[in-house]
Design a protein around this motif. Structure first.
Motif, PDB file in Angstrom:
ATOM      1  N   TYR A 199       0.802  -1.212   0.000  1.00 55.34           N
ATOM      2  CA  TYR A 199       0.000   0.000   0.000  1.00 55.34           C
ATOM      3  C   TYR A 199       0.840   1.270   0.000  1.00 55.34           C
TER       4      TYR A 199
ATOM      5  N   SER B 130       2.980  11.584   1.917  1.00 56.71           N
ATOM      6  CA  SER B 130       2.706  10.239   1.430  1.00 56.71           C
ATOM      7  C   SER B 130       4.024   9.527   1.157  1.00 56.71           C
TER       8      SER B 130
ATOM      9  N   LYS C 222      -3.678   6.786   6.295  1.00 56.96           N
ATOM     10  CA  LYS C 222      -4.487   6.164   5.253  1.00 56.96           C
ATOM     11  C   LYS C 222      -3.624   5.169   4.502  1.00 56.96           C
TER      12      LYS C 222
ATOM     13  N   LEU D   1      -3.653   3.057   0.893  1.00 54.02           N
ATOM     14  CA  LEU D   1      -4.285   3.101  -0.430  1.00 54.02           C
ATOM     15  C   LEU D   1      -3.670   2.066  -1.357  1.00 54.02           C
TER      16      LEU D   1
ATOM     17  N   ARG E 112      -8.958   1.098  -3.417  1.00 53.25           N
ATOM     18  CA  ARG E 112      -9.337   0.687  -2.078  1.00 53.25           C
ATOM     19  C   ARG E 112      -8.525   1.478  -1.058  1.00 53.25           C
ATOM     20  N   ASP E 113      -9.224   2.087  -0.112  1.00 57.44           N
ATOM     21  CA  ASP E 113      -8.490   2.811   0.923  1.00 57.44           C
ATOM     22  C   ASP E 113      -9.064   2.533   2.301  1.00 57.44           C
ATOM     23  N   TYR E 114      -8.207   2.678   3.293  1.00 57.06           N
ATOM     24  CA  TYR E 114      -8.561   2.473   4.688  1.00 57.06           C
ATOM     25  C   TYR E 114      -8.003   3.638   5.497  1.00 57.06           C
ATOM     26  N   TRP E 115      -8.795   4.047   6.489  1.00 59.30           N
ATOM     27  CA  TRP E 115      -8.422   5.192   7.321  1.00 59.30           C
ATOM     28  C   TRP E 115      -8.382   4.795   8.783  1.00 59.30           C
TER      29      TRP E 115
END
Length: 115
Positions: free
Chosen positions: A31, A49, A96, A98, A102-105
């Motif tokens: 990710y 990032s 986050k 990515l 699809r992403d998750y926080w």
């Protein structure tokens, strides 16, 4: 999948903090990871990032030279070293993960810079 931020708190202007984001339920090695922040009454903004290998990093102009993003894929953790903090850095900081669309926080950690 869970991302858990830690390391926030109250710090004086000019001080430093190191945020951590520990992932579970996914391997962050695949990710792109990033840190974002949201101050009261403002939009959430991208702070920094880092690519999945760690070879490429990017920073918002407002934090360049003061913040450093890094990752440890073995520990499944991403970090944000924040130096020379100022009042404008006060916000809730989120990490986050990515991959494609699809992403998750994470839930966020509060950073308050105040004298």
């Amino acid at each position: 999948v869970q991302l858990v931020e830690s390391g926030g708190g109250l710090v004086q202007p000019g001080g430093s903090l190191r945020l951590s984001c520990k992932a579970s339920g996914l391997r962050i090695s695949g990710y792109t990871m990033s840190w974002h922040r949201q101050a009261p009454g403002k939009e959430r903004e991208l702070v920094a990032s880092i690519s999945n290998t760690g070879e490429t990093t990017a920073y918002a102009d407002s934090v360049k030279g003061r913040f450093t993003i890094s990752r440890d894929n073995v520990k499944n953790t991403v970090y944000l070293q924040m130096d020379s903090l100022n009042v404008a850095d006060t916000a809730v900081y989120y990490c986050k993960a990515l991959l494609s669309s699809r992403d998750y926080w994470g839930q966020g950690t509060q950073v308050t810079v105040s004298s």
